[in-house]
Design an enzyme around this catalytic site. Structure first.
Site, PDB file in Angstrom:
ATOM      1  N   GLY A 135      10.296  14.652  87.100  1.00 55.34           N
ATOM      2  CA  GLY A 135      11.298  15.617  86.639  1.00 55.34           C
ATOM      3  C   GLY A 135      10.953  16.370  85.367  1.00 55.34           C
TER       4      GLY A 135
ATOM      5  N   GLU B  89       5.578  12.380  93.452  1.00 57.29           N
ATOM      6  CA  GLU B  89       4.473  12.630  94.385  1.00 57.29           C
ATOM      7  C   GLU B  89       3.238  11.777  94.079  1.00 57.29           C
ATOM      8  OE1 GLU B  89       5.101  13.980  96.987  1.00 57.29           O
ATOM      9  OE2 GLU B  89       6.292  15.812  96.812  1.00 57.29           O
TER      10      GLU B  89
HETATM   11 ZN    ZN Z   1       6.382  19.641  95.495  1.00 55.38          ZN
END
Ligand code: ZN
Length: 203
Positions: A42, A71
């Site tokens: 974030g 990710e």
């Molecule tokens: Zn992405």
């Protein structure tokens, strides 16, 4: 480790200032020995603080500090499958994401620069939920075949022997996605002939 952190902050700011990412989208990592340094979950890439970067063990996938980017799994997949890769950039640039949502592959062969920087093909990774192991597995299957990818309905990924190369590759990928978009609007433009692509690649 300190240099890798400074590079992530530097390229994060450049990605943001060049409009290649927006909001808190995207993530950047660099390999340092057996670990990777990755942007925190974030975070705005234009305002990174090197003390907030998260260290993740590449073999186990365990974060050694803080909360890494969601990710993290596909960054790990890139490093585990490609020993030559030391930098990974993932963002949602306008034209790459437009083509990725329209399910149109990027054609690097439109220009010599595209062939030299992106190779013959930019695979599109089939859609999987962001942050999922499915997405990491899908990238893991393709990652040995290319250095740049579209993520269907999502964005783009570029790899490099260092972060600088991954950044340049991402920038070139977005330029080619934009070029291709404009040529589609004009209804004109072709790939270079196959023989010329082979000559550029010295095949
Ligand atoms: Zn992405």
């Amino acid at each position: 480790m300190k240099d890798a952190g400074m590079n992530i902050v530097r390229y994060g700011r450049m990605l943001y200032e060049k409009g290649l990412t927006n909001g808190t989208g995207g993530n950047i990592s660099a390999r340092v020995g057996d670990v990777m340094l990755i942007t925190p979950s974030g975070s705005c890439k234009g305002m990174l603080d090197s003390t907030e970067l998260v260290t993740v063990d590449i073999a186990s996938g365990k974060a050694l500090s803080g909360r890494p980017s969601m990710e993290t799994p596909f960054h790990l997949a890139a490093y585990r499958n490609r020993e030559d890769v030391n930098g990974v950039v993932h963002v949602h640039p306008r034209f790459c994401t437009t083509l990725a949502c329209a399910r149109i592959d990027v054609m690097p062969g439109l220009t010599p620069e595209g062939v030299m920087v992106l190779g013959k093909r930019v695979p599109t990774i089939p859609y999987a939920t962001p942050g999922s192991n499915d997405l990491a597995e899908a990238l893991g299957k393709e990652v040995v075949h290319a250095d740049a990818f579209l993520l269907q309905s999502h964005g783009a990924i570029a790899l490099g022997s260092d972060l600088k190369e991954a950044f340049h590759r991402l920038e070139t990928l977005e330029f080619h996605a934009e070029l291709q978009y404009h040529l589609m609007v004009l209804g004109k433009g072709d790939r270079l002939p196959e023989a010329e692509i082979r000559r550029i690649l010295k095949e």
